[in-house]
Design a protein around this motif. Structure first.
Motif, PDB file in Angstrom:
ATOM      1  N   HIS A  16       0.813  -1.212   0.000  1.00 57.14           N
ATOM      2  CA  HIS A  16       0.000   0.000   0.000  1.00 57.14           C
ATOM      3  C   HIS A  16       0.851   1.269   0.000  1.00 57.14           C
ATOM      4  O   HIS A  16       2.044   1.231   0.298  1.00 57.14           O
ATOM      5  N   ASP A  18       3.224   4.124  -0.597  1.00 51.25           N
ATOM      6  CA  ASP A  18       4.439   4.281  -1.396  1.00 51.25           C
ATOM      7  C   ASP A  18       5.363   3.066  -1.317  1.00 51.25           C
ATOM      8  O   ASP A  18       6.550   3.157  -1.642  1.00 51.25           O
ATOM      9  N   PRO A  20       7.401   0.041  -2.473  1.00 51.86           N
ATOM     10  CA  PRO A  20       7.943  -0.210  -3.812  1.00 51.86           C
ATOM     11  C   PRO A  20       7.213  -1.305  -4.590  1.00 51.86           C
ATOM     12  O   PRO A  20       7.259  -1.317  -5.825  1.00 51.86           O
ATOM     13  N   LEU A  21       6.549  -2.221  -3.908  1.00 50.03           N
ATOM     14  CA  LEU A  21       5.853  -3.309  -4.585  1.00 50.03           C
ATOM     15  C   LEU A  21       4.398  -2.980  -4.932  1.00 50.03           C
ATOM     16  O   LEU A  21       3.687  -3.836  -5.469  1.00 50.03           O
ATOM     17  N   ASN A  22       3.972  -1.760  -4.652  1.00 50.02           N
ATOM     18  CA  ASN A  22       2.578  -1.402  -4.873  1.00 50.02           C
ATOM     19  C   ASN A  22       2.299  -1.099  -6.349  1.00 50.02           C
ATOM     20  O   ASN A  22       1.964   0.028  -6.736  1.00 50.02           O
ATOM     21  N   HIS A  23       2.435  -2.141  -7.174  1.00 52.36           N
ATOM     22  CA  HIS A  23       2.126  -2.084  -8.596  1.00 52.36           C
ATOM     23  C   HIS A  23       1.544  -3.432  -8.977  1.00 52.36           C
ATOM     24  O   HIS A  23       2.071  -4.481  -8.586  1.00 52.36           O
ATOM     25  N   ALA A  24       0.471  -3.411  -9.753  1.00 47.60           N
ATOM     26  CA  ALA A  24      -0.253  -4.643 -10.057  1.00 47.60           C
ATOM     27  C   ALA A  24       0.633  -5.759 -10.604  1.00 47.60           C
ATOM     28  O   ALA A  24       0.522  -6.910 -10.168  1.00 47.60           O
ATOM     29  N   PRO A  25       1.533  -5.498 -11.568  1.00 43.41           N
ATOM     30  CA  PRO A  25       2.374  -6.595 -12.066  1.00 43.41           C
ATOM     31  C   PRO A  25       3.273  -7.209 -10.984  1.00 43.41           C
ATOM     32  O   PRO A  25       3.514  -8.413 -10.994  1.00 43.41           O
ATOM     33  N   MET A  26       3.745  -6.387 -10.061  1.00 40.55           N
ATOM     34  CA  MET A  26       4.595  -6.902  -8.981  1.00 40.55           C
ATOM     35  C   MET A  26       3.778  -7.745  -8.008  1.00 40.55           C
ATOM     36  O   MET A  26       4.237  -8.792  -7.541  1.00 40.55           O
ATOM     37  N   GLU A  48      -7.780  -3.723  -9.201  1.00 42.53           N
ATOM     38  CA  GLU A  48      -6.653  -3.750 -10.137  1.00 42.53           C
ATOM     39  C   GLU A  48      -5.704  -4.905  -9.830  1.00 42.53           C
ATOM     40  O   GLU A  48      -5.301  -5.653 -10.728  1.00 42.53           O
ATOM     41  N   HIS A  49      -5.366  -5.067  -8.572  1.00 45.27           N
ATOM     42  CA  HIS A  49      -4.439  -6.134  -8.194  1.00 45.27           C
ATOM     43  C   HIS A  49      -5.085  -7.504  -8.371  1.00 45.27           C
ATOM     44  O   HIS A  49      -4.446  -8.449  -8.843  1.00 45.27           O
ATOM     45  N   GLU A  52      -5.185  -8.516 -12.093  1.00 45.03           N
ATOM     46  CA  GLU A  52      -3.862  -8.906 -12.611  1.00 45.03           C
ATOM     47  C   GLU A  52      -3.452 -10.275 -12.096  1.00 45.03           C
ATOM     48  O   GLU A  52      -2.878 -11.087 -12.838  1.00 45.03           O
TER      49      GLU A  52
END
Length: 233
Positions: A16, A18, A20-26, A48-49, A52
């Protein structure tokens, strides 16, 4: 689907703000890694997550929709609109909060659970913090009751975590209980299953490299600061 998760490990793949892993592909890669490692299911936050993850992973997904409360904590899947969004994204099971702190109205909670099951045909996992909340959610039709919020509400402050005692109490009352929250080792996961947990959810201890690194670095910090020279003998 529910049978396939029995006595299994559900890996919570979340990040959640900021992080670094808070991106759907990750997040999806994290979930795929959990699948390859033998997980029986995934727990994930947000449409979104979840969408994916469903593209890449063949496991059941417990979906949640966290709403941040600036003066408090996250509120887990508070409304039917939040539920609909994660089901449309692919969630197989819906987890929603059933604490008295955030869901004090029993009638409203019961209506929410019924709508999820009758209109969206999705099983419901109720996240609770106490036995009374768990018994209420089970009586209202929840398919699972998780100890997710133990330690996070005013009614559960100071309880030993992970709350295996609550798992045991719920199980002995005939509730399909899930152990979630503060499970930090394989031994604790096994203890939860032995106490009657239908399955165990583990998040931070598996999926948060920041928290894991802090554990290791924290153990070494006194030596780095020179407070114990025995390490250099």
């Amino acid at each position: 689907m529910i049978d396939s998760m029995k006595h299994g490990l559900i890996v919570s793949c979340q990040a959640h703000f900021d992080h670094p892993l808070n991106h759907a592909p990750m997040i999806a890669a994290m979930a795929k890694s959990a699948e390859l490692g033998g997980a029986a299911g995934i727990r994930a936050d947000g449409p979104e997550h979840i969408a994916e993850i469903k593209k890449q992973v063949g496991l059941p997904v417990i979906g949640i929709y966290k709403v941040h409360q600036y003066d408090h904590r996250f509120f887990i899947t508070p409304t039917f609109e939040h539920v609909r969004a994660i089901v449309e994204a692919g969630a197989d099971i819906v987890a929603l909060e059933a604490s008295v702190q955030n869901q004090p109205d029993t009638e409203a909670l019961g209506m929410l659970i019924r709508r999820v099951k009758e209109e969206l045909h999705a099983p419901v996992m109720a996240d609770v913090s106490t036995f009374a909340e768990g018994e209420r959610a089970w009586r209202l039709g929840a398919d699972f009751v998780g100890t997710t919020l133990s330690g996070y509400t005013d009614a559960s402050v100071g309880r030993a975590l992970p709350d295996i005692a609550l798992v045991k109490q719920l199980t002995e009352a005939g509730v399909r209980a899930v152990c979630e929250g503060h499970v930090g080792s394989p031994g604790q996961a096994l203890a939860a299953i032995e106490a009657g947990a239908y399955f165990v959810v583990v998040g931070t201890a598996i999926t948060d490299p920041i928290a894991i690194t802090r554990q290791f670095a924290g153990k070494l910090q006194p030596y780095r600061e020179g407070s114990d020279r025995r390490a250099y003998r």
